[in-house]
Design an enzyme around this catalytic site. Sequence first.
Site, PDB file in Angstrom:
ATOM      1  N   SER B  49       0.822  -1.213   0.000  1.00  0.00           N
ATOM      2  CA  SER B  49       0.000   0.000   0.000  1.00  0.00           C
ATOM      3  C   SER B  49       0.859   1.268   0.000  1.00  0.00           C
ATOM      4  O   SER B  49       0.473   2.269  -0.601  1.00  0.00           O
ATOM      5  CB  SER B  49      -0.965   0.004   1.180  1.00  0.00           C
ATOM      6  OG  SER B  49      -0.252  -0.118   2.386  1.00  0.00           O
ATOM      7  N   ALA B  86     -10.808  -3.751   5.502  1.00  0.00           N
ATOM      8  CA  ALA B  86     -11.980  -3.536   4.657  1.00  0.00           C
ATOM      9  C   ALA B  86     -11.610  -3.206   3.204  1.00  0.00           C
ATOM     10  O   ALA B  86     -12.391  -2.568   2.500  1.00  0.00           O
ATOM     11  CB  ALA B  86     -12.901  -2.452   5.245  1.00  0.00           C
ATOM     12  N   SER B  87     -10.420  -3.624   2.779  1.00  0.00           N
ATOM     13  CA  SER B  87      -9.979  -3.398   1.393  1.00  0.00           C
ATOM     14  C   SER B  87     -10.102  -1.927   1.008  1.00  0.00           C
ATOM     15  O   SER B  87     -10.467  -1.581  -0.108  1.00  0.00           O
ATOM     16  CB  SER B  87     -10.779  -4.286   0.423  1.00  0.00           C
ATOM     17  OG  SER B  87     -10.640  -5.633   0.779  1.00  0.00           O
ATOM     18  N   GLY B 288      -8.045  -6.179  -2.062  1.00  0.00           N
ATOM     19  CA  GLY B 288      -7.570  -7.122  -1.037  1.00  0.00           C
ATOM     20  C   GLY B 288      -8.462  -8.311  -0.752  1.00  0.00           C
ATOM     21  O   GLY B 288      -8.294  -9.382  -1.342  1.00  0.00           O
ATOM     22  N   GLU B 289      -9.405  -8.155   0.154  1.00  0.00           N
ATOM     23  CA  GLU B 289     -10.225  -9.297   0.582  1.00  0.00           C
ATOM     24  C   GLU B 289     -11.009  -9.968  -0.547  1.00  0.00           C
ATOM     25  O   GLU B 289     -11.186 -11.193  -0.524  1.00  0.00           O
ATOM     26  CB  GLU B 289     -11.227  -8.849   1.656  1.00  0.00           C
ATOM     27  CG  GLU B 289     -10.608  -8.375   2.932  1.00  0.00           C
ATOM     28  CD  GLU B 289     -11.539  -7.414   3.647  1.00  0.00           C
ATOM     29  OE1 GLU B 289     -11.972  -7.747   4.746  1.00  0.00           O
ATOM     30  OE2 GLU B 289     -11.836  -6.332   3.099  1.00  0.00           O
TER      31      GLU B 289
END
Lengths: 183, 337
Positions: B49, B86-87, B288-289
């Site tokens: 990130s 939470a992406s 992400g998730e």
Amino acid sequence: MSALRITVNGREHVLSAPPETTLLALLREHLGLTGAKLGCDVGDCGACTVLVDGQAVNACLMLAAQADGRSVLTIEGLATPDGLHPLQEAFERHAALQCGFCGPGAILSAKALLDANPAPTGAEIRDALAGNLCRCTGYTKMITAVHAAAQALRGAGAEMPPLGLTASPSIPLPGGEKGGGLS
Amino acid sequence: MRRRGRGIACMWYPIGFTVSANPSAATVKVNEDGTATLLTGTVETGQGSLTVLGQIAAEALGIATEDVHVVSADTDATPMDTGAIASRTTYVTGNAVKLAGERARAILFEAAAPMLGVKPEQLEARDRKIQVRGFPQRSVAIGEAARHALVGKGEPPIGTASFNPPTVAMDPETGQGKPFATYVYATQIAEVEVDDETGEVEVLRIVAAHDCGTPINPMLVEGQVEGGIAMGIGFALQEEILFDDDGRQINPNLTNYIMPTSLDMPEIEVDIVPSHDPTGPFGAKGVGEPTSVPTAAAIANAIYDAVGVRLTALPMTAERVLAAIKAKRAAQPQQLR
């Protein structure tokens, strides 16, 4: 206390340690080399992988006394003042690590493979990395990086022996089955 | 006999949570040597990130990513961030970084405009320069503009901004609202082989198509997708926390809590779907998730395609798959082969 003479990253250390000291504890707590990680401490995760006389071992399962008279390579000894090792370069270029906790172990497992087999297949690379658990990457980019490093090392030429000559290395195993000259 | 099957699964996933405020803030300061410093509270956990946020700041300022020094995750020095959860980082923190970079850039434009004899609105930041749009030869180096802003105009080129995703509360009568600012979408296809005598499942190949908006860093997006698929395969086939009657975990180590190794990983093909979200930083959403959401469902569908049994509990271990195959055969003895 056990008296030990161990070469770590090319430098000889003469020291004494309680007999129950693992090689990992010796490296991390006595020598301050924290590159090898304490993960599961029971030989499942491979985060503590180092090379002993060229062979990848779980340093958490090996007693320091078993490394007496041997040569240990940790991740700290892989780069030279001139630059990173081709494996480290390839892992960086291909984003083969994320959190990086498994990295020192995975890179040294890969080095043991490439020292013995300079042109491994994908299946051989997967096999060599099978003892290094990674929760982030899915291993895909690691496998790509090992391929790339193998290619770079073969391209470098002179220092790598030609394919086949190192297929059955006469390296003494930590368990001592082949323990020829060093015991 | 090993039988081959393919399964497909699709998903959507919201980016960032909105049950409460979900802000991120960032500060971008442009230095007199033409570099920039980005202050962000978010945490790098290996997903990359900070690389992505540095790229966003660089893009806003027209400089290179390596010109941006990122200072992160130190609440003594950096703005608060809701978290690497939470992406949300690329979208929420990325928007804050982009806004902060644009505010710093506006100060540079104000400083550079009289140097170039134009209005600030006529300027753009590109190639480490502030230049007149359409006349790139009329330019000043960004460091020179920063120095002039600081010592000439007395206004250091520092931008601070925050971003909180805009949402619309749900109407309790109609159920309508806008709970999340944006969503991502994905489809994964799994190809498996199932041994119908042992129930063992091998995943041969996974193709994953993900819409994450415009990928700021495609290599890092691939890394997220591949890692998510590995987690999805563990979820599908291997990983299960087992408890005894007193609620104690009976498999608390990696000898008996089995997760994928390099030998369990199939061939993975990542397809980043071309997309652009106008509300995201330079079109980006998140990745992400969501990457591990459709994997187990695709594998379950592939098992059904291979051997005709529908597994409804995870993980789909060899024991469970074989039990389902045996139950199916018992129910349809005439179809035994």
